[in-house]
Design a protein around this motif. Structure first.
Motif, PDB file in Angstrom:
ATOM      1  N   VAL A  51       0.925  -0.995   0.066  1.00 34.57           N
ATOM      2  CA  VAL A  51       0.014   0.091  -0.029  1.00 34.57           C
ATOM      3  C   VAL A  51       0.912   1.234  -0.035  1.00 34.57           C
ATOM      4  N   ASN A  52       0.578   2.113  -0.839  1.00 30.40           N
ATOM      5  CA  ASN A  52       1.136   3.261  -0.976  1.00 30.40           C
ATOM      6  C   ASN A  52       2.725   3.380  -1.467  1.00 30.40           C
ATOM      7  N   GLN A  53       3.063   2.097  -2.242  1.00 30.26           N
ATOM      8  CA  GLN A  53       4.253   2.114  -2.687  1.00 30.26           C
ATOM      9  C   GLN A  53       4.429   2.054  -4.190  1.00 30.26           C
ATOM     10  N   ILE A  54       5.243   2.325  -4.885  1.00 28.35           N
ATOM     11  CA  ILE A  54       5.380   2.298  -6.239  1.00 28.35           C
ATOM     12  C   ILE A  54       6.201   1.103  -6.932  1.00 28.35           C
ATOM     13  N   PRO A  55       5.606   0.226  -7.576  1.00 23.71           N
ATOM     14  CA  PRO A  55       6.241  -0.775  -8.135  1.00 23.71           C
ATOM     15  C   PRO A  55       7.286  -0.580  -9.228  1.00 23.71           C
ATOM     16  N   ASP A  56       8.426  -1.014  -9.309  1.00 27.30           N
ATOM     17  CA  ASP A  56       9.413  -0.954 -10.385  1.00 27.30           C
ATOM     18  C   ASP A  56       9.107  -1.839 -11.445  1.00 27.30           C
ATOM     19  N   MET A  57      10.115  -2.092 -12.640  1.00 30.02           N
ATOM     20  CA  MET A  57       9.672  -2.869 -13.480  1.00 30.02           C
ATOM     21  C   MET A  57       9.730  -4.186 -13.326  1.00 30.02           C
ATOM     22  N   SER A  58      10.769  -4.574 -12.220  1.00 30.07           N
ATOM     23  CA  SER A  58      10.567  -6.085 -11.891  1.00 30.07           C
ATOM     24  C   SER A  58       9.230  -6.761 -11.465  1.00 30.07           C
ATOM     25  N   SER A  59       8.228  -5.764 -11.176  1.00 29.28           N
ATOM     26  CA  SER A  59       6.930  -6.228 -10.811  1.00 29.28           C
ATOM     27  C   SER A  59       6.250  -6.540 -12.140  1.00 29.28           C
ATOM     28  N   PHE A  60       6.798  -6.165 -13.211  1.00 27.76           N
ATOM     29  CA  PHE A  60       6.159  -6.308 -14.727  1.00 27.76           C
ATOM     30  C   PHE A  60       6.684  -7.171 -15.502  1.00 27.76           C
TER      31      PHE A  60
ATOM     32  N   SER B 237       8.161 -10.272 -17.829  1.00 22.14           N
ATOM     33  CA  SER B 237       7.107 -10.986 -18.921  1.00 22.14           C
ATOM     34  C   SER B 237       8.207 -11.886 -19.647  1.00 22.14           C
ATOM     35  N   SER B 238       7.384 -12.831 -20.333  1.00 19.25           N
ATOM     36  CA  SER B 238       8.046 -13.568 -21.349  1.00 19.25           C
ATOM     37  C   SER B 238       7.043 -13.831 -22.668  1.00 19.25           C
ATOM     38  N   VAL B 239       7.266 -13.183 -23.783  1.00 22.81           N
ATOM     39  CA  VAL B 239       5.986 -13.334 -24.543  1.00 22.81           C
ATOM     40  C   VAL B 239       6.564 -14.417 -25.738  1.00 22.81           C
TER      41      VAL B 239
ATOM     42  N   ARG C 207       3.948 -10.634 -15.391  1.00 21.08           N
ATOM     43  CA  ARG C 207       3.547 -10.394 -13.968  1.00 21.08           C
ATOM     44  C   ARG C 207       3.130  -9.229 -13.826  1.00 21.08           C
ATOM     45  N   LEU C 208       2.119  -8.887 -12.821  1.00 22.12           N
ATOM     46  CA  LEU C 208       1.560  -7.809 -12.331  1.00 22.12           C
ATOM     47  C   LEU C 208       1.791  -7.260 -10.826  1.00 22.12           C
ATOM     48  N   PRO C 209       1.876  -6.260 -10.395  1.00 20.79           N
ATOM     49  CA  PRO C 209       2.363  -5.811  -9.042  1.00 20.79           C
ATOM     50  C   PRO C 209       1.276  -6.558  -8.085  1.00 20.79           C
ATOM     51  N   GLY C 210       1.770  -7.151  -6.944  1.00 17.40           N
ATOM     52  CA  GLY C 210       0.838  -7.463  -5.952  1.00 17.40           C
ATOM     53  C   GLY C 210       0.772  -9.173  -6.062  1.00 17.40           C
ATOM     54  N   GLY C 211       1.659  -9.767  -7.119  1.00 19.41           N
ATOM     55  CA  GLY C 211       1.661 -11.053  -6.903  1.00 19.41           C
ATOM     56  C   GLY C 211       0.800 -11.781  -7.872  1.00 19.41           C
ATOM     57  N   TYR C 212       0.233 -10.944  -8.969  1.00 19.15           N
ATOM     58  CA  TYR C 212      -0.705 -11.719  -9.769  1.00 19.15           C
ATOM     59  C   TYR C 212      -0.112 -11.796 -11.531  1.00 19.15           C
ATOM     60  N   ILE C 213      -0.490 -12.940 -11.921  1.00 19.45           N
ATOM     61  CA  ILE C 213       0.216 -13.292 -13.173  1.00 19.45           C
ATOM     62  C   ILE C 213      -0.594 -13.684 -14.108  1.00 19.45           C
ATOM     63  N   ARG C 214      -0.477 -13.263 -15.510  1.00 18.42           N
ATOM     64  CA  ARG C 214      -1.279 -13.800 -16.530  1.00 18.42           C
ATOM     65  C   ARG C 214      -0.582 -14.732 -17.258  1.00 18.42           C
TER      66      ARG C 214
ATOM     67  N   ILE D  23      -2.065 -28.968 -20.146  1.00 19.36           N
ATOM     68  CA  ILE D  23      -1.518 -27.708 -20.145  1.00 19.36           C
ATOM     69  C   ILE D  23      -0.329 -27.621 -19.115  1.00 19.36           C
ATOM     70  N   ASN D  24       0.858 -27.421 -19.567  1.00 21.65           N
ATOM     71  CA  ASN D  24       1.745 -26.972 -18.418  1.00 21.65           C
ATOM     72  C   ASN D  24       2.059 -25.429 -18.389  1.00 21.65           C
ATOM     73  N   TYR D  25       1.961 -24.911 -17.165  1.00 27.10           N
ATOM     74  CA  TYR D  25       2.159 -23.378 -17.240  1.00 27.10           C
ATOM     75  C   TYR D  25       3.729 -23.047 -17.179  1.00 27.10           C
ATOM     76  N   PRO D  26       4.073 -21.967 -17.796  1.00 25.59           N
ATOM     77  CA  PRO D  26       5.317 -21.301 -18.019  1.00 25.59           C
ATOM     78  C   PRO D  26       5.964 -21.205 -16.458  1.00 25.59           C
ATOM     79  N   VAL D  27       5.120 -20.756 -15.566  1.00 24.12           N
ATOM     80  CA  VAL D  27       5.460 -20.303 -14.463  1.00 24.12           C
ATOM     81  C   VAL D  27       4.532 -20.970 -13.427  1.00 24.12           C
ATOM     82  N   ALA D  28       5.013 -21.788 -12.597  1.00 21.61           N
ATOM     83  CA  ALA D  28       4.087 -22.176 -11.511  1.00 21.61           C
ATOM     84  C   ALA D  28       3.226 -21.242 -10.774  1.00 21.61           C
ATOM     85  N   PHE D  29       2.057 -21.327 -10.420  1.00 24.48           N
ATOM     86  CA  PHE D  29       1.261 -20.729  -9.554  1.00 24.48           C
ATOM     87  C   PHE D  29       1.317 -20.890  -7.970  1.00 24.48           C
ATOM     88  N   SER D  30       1.186 -20.236  -7.403  1.00 23.43           N
ATOM     89  CA  SER D  30       1.227 -20.543  -5.678  1.00 23.43           C
ATOM     90  C   SER D  30       0.033 -21.510  -5.570  1.00 23.43           C
TER      91      SER D  30
END
Length: 226
Positions: free
Chosen positions: A109-118, A120-122, A135-142, A157-164
């Motif tokens: 809360v009240n923090q600014i995410p840097d690019m490490s929070s975004f 990606s691999s396309v 990846r999205l800030p807050g620990g969400y990923i698509r 289907i094998n996900y590229p990155v494991a979900f929690s």
């Protein structure tokens, strides 16, 4: 401050001693020169005292560093690394710095995410049709990709990155190069699926109502926590 006083009125503007042996006269110090000297000294003293006054320092006959103290009080010192700013809030306002200047880097809360929070691999060639993630800030990923079932319609289907945990949602869409001749659907076996992949079965229903496995390629998208 006054303009510089005129020099002594001699041919070379310098003082010279007299010489009784040769009859050479010494330089005559005139009243004008002494008055100019007095005026210049008073003017310089007044200028320096004004510096002390601006710094709220009283002149003292016993101190010899008061001008230096005044300058240090009036101007920021590079060695202090801005610690000599008395009113930081006003200084920040004068620099037109908004609330972002008070935020730290992070995903809370009240923090600014840097690019490490975004991160990606396309996938290959940057195509979203290839397996990839964002990846999205807050620990969400698509995550996304394409898959093809076997003749029985089974596919994992094998996900590229494991979900929690298991993803919140998984979406599908068939890839078609022509008008479809059957209704197709993908069903997720939730019991057999996990945070690293989804166990699915691809079905199709043709015009006769027969249900068979579908071997048509399809897109998938999965979203959740990481």
């Amino acid at each position: 401050m006054n303009n510089p006083m005129p020099p002594i009125n001699t041919p070379d503007n310098k003082f010279h001693d007299g010489n009784p042996l040769t009859g050479a006269q010494g330089t005559i110090v005139t009243a004008d020169f002494m008055n100019n000297t007095q005026s210049s000294v008073i003017n310089v003293q007044t200028e320096l005292k004004n510096i002390l006054t601006a710094a709220n320092i009283q002149a003292s006959d016993t101190q010899t560093d008061q001008v230096l103290q005044s300058l240090r009080s009036l101007f920021m010192q590079c060695d202090n690394n801005f610690n000599d700013i008395n009113d930081i809030a006003t200084a920040r306002q004068n620099l037109n710095l908004k609330d972002a200047a008070l935020r730290s880097v992070g995903t809370g809360v009240n923090q600014i995410p840097d690019m490490s929070s975004f991160s990606s691999s396309v996938g290959t060639g940057g195509s979203l049709g290839a397996a990839g993630f964002q990846r999205l800030p807050g620990g969400y990923i698509r995550q996304w990709g394409t898959s093809v079932a076997n003749a029985s319609g089974d596919v994992t289907i094998n996900y590229p990155v494991a979900f929690s945990v298991k993803p919140d949602a998984v979406y599908f869409g068939y890839k078609q190069s022509s008008v479809p001749t059957a209704i197709q659907s993908i069903i997720v076996n939730d019991a057999a699926s996990s945070n690293i992949g989804a166990v699915c079965r691809a079905y199709k229903i043709d015009g006769t109502g027969v249900i068979t496995g579908s071997t048509n390629a399809f897109y998938w998208v999965a979203e959740g926590k990481i």
